[in-house]
Scaffold this active site. Structure first.
Site, short mmCIF file in Angstrom:
data_model
loop_
_atom_site.label_atom_id
_atom_site.label_comp_id
_atom_site.label_asym_id
_atom_site.label_seq_id
_atom_site.Cartn_x
_atom_site.Cartn_y
_atom_site.Cartn_z
N ALA A 197 0.82 -1.22 0.00
CA ALA A 197 0.00 0.00 0.00
C ALA A 197 0.85 1.27 0.00
O ALA A 197 0.43 2.29 -0.54
CB ALA A 197 -0.93 -0.01 1.20
N CYS A 219 4.26 1.57 11.89
CA CYS A 219 5.25 2.37 11.16
C CYS A 219 5.85 3.46 12.04
O CYS A 219 6.89 4.02 11.72
CB CYS A 219 4.61 3.01 9.94
SG CYS A 219 3.81 1.79 8.92
N ALA A 278 -1.88 -7.01 0.47
CA ALA A 278 -2.32 -8.37 0.82
C ALA A 278 -2.10 -8.75 2.28
O ALA A 278 -2.87 -9.51 2.85
CB ALA A 278 -1.59 -9.38 -0.08
C1 PLP Z 1 -3.84 2.63 6.38
C2 PLP Z 1 -2.53 2.07 5.91
N1 PLP Z 1 -1.99 2.53 4.78
C3 PLP Z 1 -0.83 2.06 4.31
C4 PLP Z 1 -0.11 1.09 4.98
C5 PLP Z 1 1.19 0.60 4.42
O1 PLP Z 1 1.02 -0.68 3.83
P1 PLP Z 1 2.25 -1.55 3.32
O2 PLP Z 1 2.86 -2.16 4.54
O3 PLP Z 1 1.66 -2.59 2.42
O4 PLP Z 1 3.17 -0.66 2.58
C6 PLP Z 1 -0.63 0.59 6.18
C7 PLP Z 1 0.12 -0.43 6.94
O5 PLP Z 1 0.48 -0.27 8.06
C8 PLP Z 1 -1.87 1.09 6.66
O6 PLP Z 1 -2.42 0.64 7.79
#
Ligand code: PLP
Length: 387
Positions: free
Chosen positions: A64, A326, A196
């Protein structure tokens, strides 16, 4: 099954891969492993078929974060200049690319959400959203479901306001896909990101939905290479990941309604038990009995006078978090809870619980016991809110 002895309640951060997903992926490592771009031979064509089976108006990405970057930067940079609208409670994977766009001349409005004492805590006020739109607004980015407090934004109404003004809408639907119905036609969204590993699929594979296969919504590629994905994203396709993501999605769609009902019951049980043992624990975000406003698998509440981090340290058998994975290493208080109007102590006393279709009633009961014990020990020590 979590790691033996661990109760995993951090499913907003990531989820366990479903065994049926692993089984669907295995042949792609041993037999159907060819490059989906190698259409000159039969194995390559088979890999491409696997991918095509999984796609419609989709650009496959690494997750994402990349999908959000491609949507926000790819669309805005192609438009060249203008105004962008977003919400303060977005994930950093939206806020950070928007900040970069601001540095190259775009103007960004970051809207607040409604506070804890309003009827719709955590949700965007539609009137304020409408007022924020300007004649040169090119893009709005609003998440469907929040990763900390589970708030579900009124996206269909937001898309309607934008469509009337010719403004494109991007939605980070990372926490929503597989949990609540996500129909791009009903929502009216133009760009939609997901990944995913949030719905029992593999890590490192995500997608961006682009309305009209990119004919109307044009994107500037952010990764240039061999022209894959109609030139929008270079790089060899992650066939194994894509097959796993498609299977995970299929499974989620089959069981979503019953999973949600079960998770909501378990989540409410957890909250009830914690309050019975520890007294009132103010809820962060929308009401629990408003399924259209809050994810069924999310609980986020305050433990007044206690420090969330110390509570977690005091119950090492529990895997949970005080906010986004994060930002787990950052000492800054959660920007989401801050935007909700909480003060520093309230933010610091908060914990986030994320359930999944694998969470059991035994785990919930054990989790409430462990947390209550941890809280009582902290209270007895008098070490309430940590410095
Ligand atoms: C709302 C949201 N957006 C984006 C992300 C980032 O996703 P990815 O780990 O696939 O990059 C996350 C993951 O923590 C999320 O919760």
């Amino acid at each position: 099954m979590s790691k033996p002895g661990t109760i995993y309640l951090d499913n907003h951060a990531t989820t366990r891969v479903d065994r049926r997903v692993i089984e669907a992926m295995l042949p792609t490592f041993e037999y159907e492993y060819a490059n989906a771009g190698s259409v000159t031979h039969r194995l390559g064509q088979a890999a491409q078929e696997l991918v095509e089976h999984a796609r419609s108006e989709i650009v496959f990405t690494s997750g994402a974060t990349e999908s959000n970057n491609l949507a926000l930067r790819g669309y805005s940079l192609r438009r060249g200049a203008g105004h962008l609208v977003t919400v303060q409670t977005e994930h950093l994977a939206v806020l950070a690319p928007l900040q970069k766009l601001e540095q190259v001349g775009f103007r960004v409005t970051r809207l607040p959400v409604q506070g804890p004492t309003t009827a719709c805590p955590g949700l965007v006020d539609l009137e304020r959203f409408r007022e924020a739109l300007q004649p040169d607004t090119v893009l709005a980015s609003v998440m469907l479901a929040n990763n900390e407090m589970g708030a579900i934004q009124p996206l269909a109404e937001i898309c309607q306001l934008c469509r009337e003004r010719g403004i494109a809408v991007h939605c980070d639907a990372t926490q929503a896909v597989g949990k609540i119905p996500v129909d791009v036609e009903e929502l009216g969204v133009d760009l939609l990101s997901f990944t995913a590993h949030k719905f029992h699929g593999p890590k490192g594979c995500g997608a961006l939905y682009v309305r009209g296969s990119g004919r109307r919504i044009r994107l500037q590629s952010q990764i240039d290479g061999g022209g894959q994905e109609l030139g929008r994203r270079g790089g060899t396709l992650n066939v194994s990941g894509i097959v796993g993501m498609a299977r995970a999605l299929e499974l989620a769609l089959e069981t979503r309604a019953e999973d949600s009902a079960r998770m909501a019951q378990l989540r409410d049980r957890l909250y009830r038990q914690l309050q019975a043992k520890l007294g009132e624990l103010p809820l962060n975000g929308p009401r629990l009995d408003a399924p259209g406003e809050r994810l069924a698998n999310n609980l986020n509440c305050q433990f007044p006078g206690l420090d969330g981090h110390s509570l977690m340290v005091g119950s090492p058998q529990l895997a949970l978090s005080s906010g986004s994975a994060c930002t787990a290493t950052s000492s800054e208080p959660s920007h989401v809870l801050t935007a909700l109007g909480l003060d520093r102590d309230q933010v610091r006393s908060s914990l986030r619980f994320g359930l999944s279709r694998f969470t059991t009633v035994e785990e919930i009961d054990a989790a409430s016991e462990l947390l209550a014990d941890s809280a009582c020990r902290l209270r007895a020590l008098g070490s309430h809110t940590a410095p």
